[in-house]
Motif scaffolding. Structure first.
Motif, PDB file in Angstrom:
ATOM      1  N   HIS A   1     -32.448  26.964 -10.740  1.00  0.00           N
ATOM      2  CA  HIS A   1     -32.172  28.501 -10.567  1.00  0.00           C
ATOM      3  C   HIS A   1     -32.527  29.335 -11.703  1.00  0.00           C
ATOM      4  O   HIS A   1     -32.852  30.377 -11.709  1.00  0.00           O
ATOM      5  N   LEU A   2     -32.650  28.665 -12.922  1.00  0.00           N
ATOM      6  CA  LEU A   2     -32.984  29.022 -14.345  1.00  0.00           C
ATOM      7  C   LEU A   2     -34.685  28.989 -14.332  1.00  0.00           C
ATOM      8  O   LEU A   2     -35.217  29.510 -15.572  1.00  0.00           O
ATOM      9  N   ARG A   3     -35.119  27.918 -13.948  1.00  0.00           N
ATOM     10  CA  ARG A   3     -36.446  27.442 -14.446  1.00  0.00           C
ATOM     11  C   ARG A   3     -37.590  27.740 -13.109  1.00  0.00           C
ATOM     12  O   ARG A   3     -37.200  27.392 -12.148  1.00  0.00           O
ATOM     13  N   VAL A   4     -38.714  27.969 -13.827  1.00  0.00           N
ATOM     14  CA  VAL A   4     -39.930  27.942 -12.514  1.00  0.00           C
ATOM     15  C   VAL A   4     -40.108  26.396 -12.308  1.00  0.00           C
ATOM     16  O   VAL A   4     -40.525  26.321 -10.977  1.00  0.00           O
ATOM     17  N   SER A   5     -40.180  25.667 -13.057  1.00  0.00           N
ATOM     18  CA  SER A   5     -40.417  24.451 -12.767  1.00  0.00           C
ATOM     19  C   SER A   5     -39.639  23.600 -11.825  1.00  0.00           C
ATOM     20  O   SER A   5     -38.427  23.821 -11.781  1.00  0.00           O
ATOM     21  N   GLU A   6     -40.129  22.591 -10.872  1.00  0.00           N
ATOM     22  CA  GLU A   6     -39.190  21.874 -10.119  1.00  0.00           C
ATOM     23  C   GLU A   6     -38.481  20.856 -11.154  1.00  0.00           C
ATOM     24  O   GLU A   6     -38.734  20.359 -11.866  1.00  0.00           O
TER      25      GLU A   6
END
Length: 137
Positions: free
Chosen positions: A91-96
């Motif tokens: 929920h805080l990062r764009v990357s998987e």
């Protein structure tokens, strides 16, 4: 988005003769809909068909992130690279955060089984996926 580790490529090909599409192939527009009563969790399904049978798919969930101020991916099951796998996000990062490889797709039956699994496990379990997504640190 950061690239994930390679998955094991299966043997499934829509057409064995090297043709990419035939007269029976079609790819309708993506189906986008809210899957919860509060209209906070959006389901998105993209499916390619040949002779009315699914030959490729992507089924996922998105929700609004107050931290990132936009709709973000939560989970997506797909059949790319002739492999059934599931992408998870944070929920805080764009990357998987991870890609879970289920199994290579070697036949039309494998694709049907994977499509059935994805449709039975992504939308119906949206509350579980949102809880898991928001718990990740």
């Amino acid at each position: 988005m950061a690239k994930h580790d390679k998955v094991t490529r299966g043997q499934f090909r829509v057409h064995d003769d090297g043709v990419k599409e035939c007269a029976d192939c079609y790819k309708p527009p993506a189906v986008k809909m809210f899957v919860d009563d509060a209209d906070r969790v959006r389901g998105i399904t993209r499916t390619s068909f040949c002779a009315d049978k699914p030959v490729g798919f992507s089924i996922g969930l998105m929700t609004y992130s107050s931290v990132r101020k936009q709709d973000v991916d939560v989970i997506r099951a797909c059949s790319s690279h002739a492999n059934y796998h599931v992408h998870h996000w944070h929920h805080l990062r764009v990357s998987e955060t991870k890609v879970v490889e289920k199994y290579p797709l070697d036949s039309p039956d494998d694709v049907m089984r994977a499509y059935g699994s994805a449709t039975a496990n992504i939308y119906p379990r949206y509350e579980e996926w949102i809880t898991e997504w928001s718990r990740k640190v």
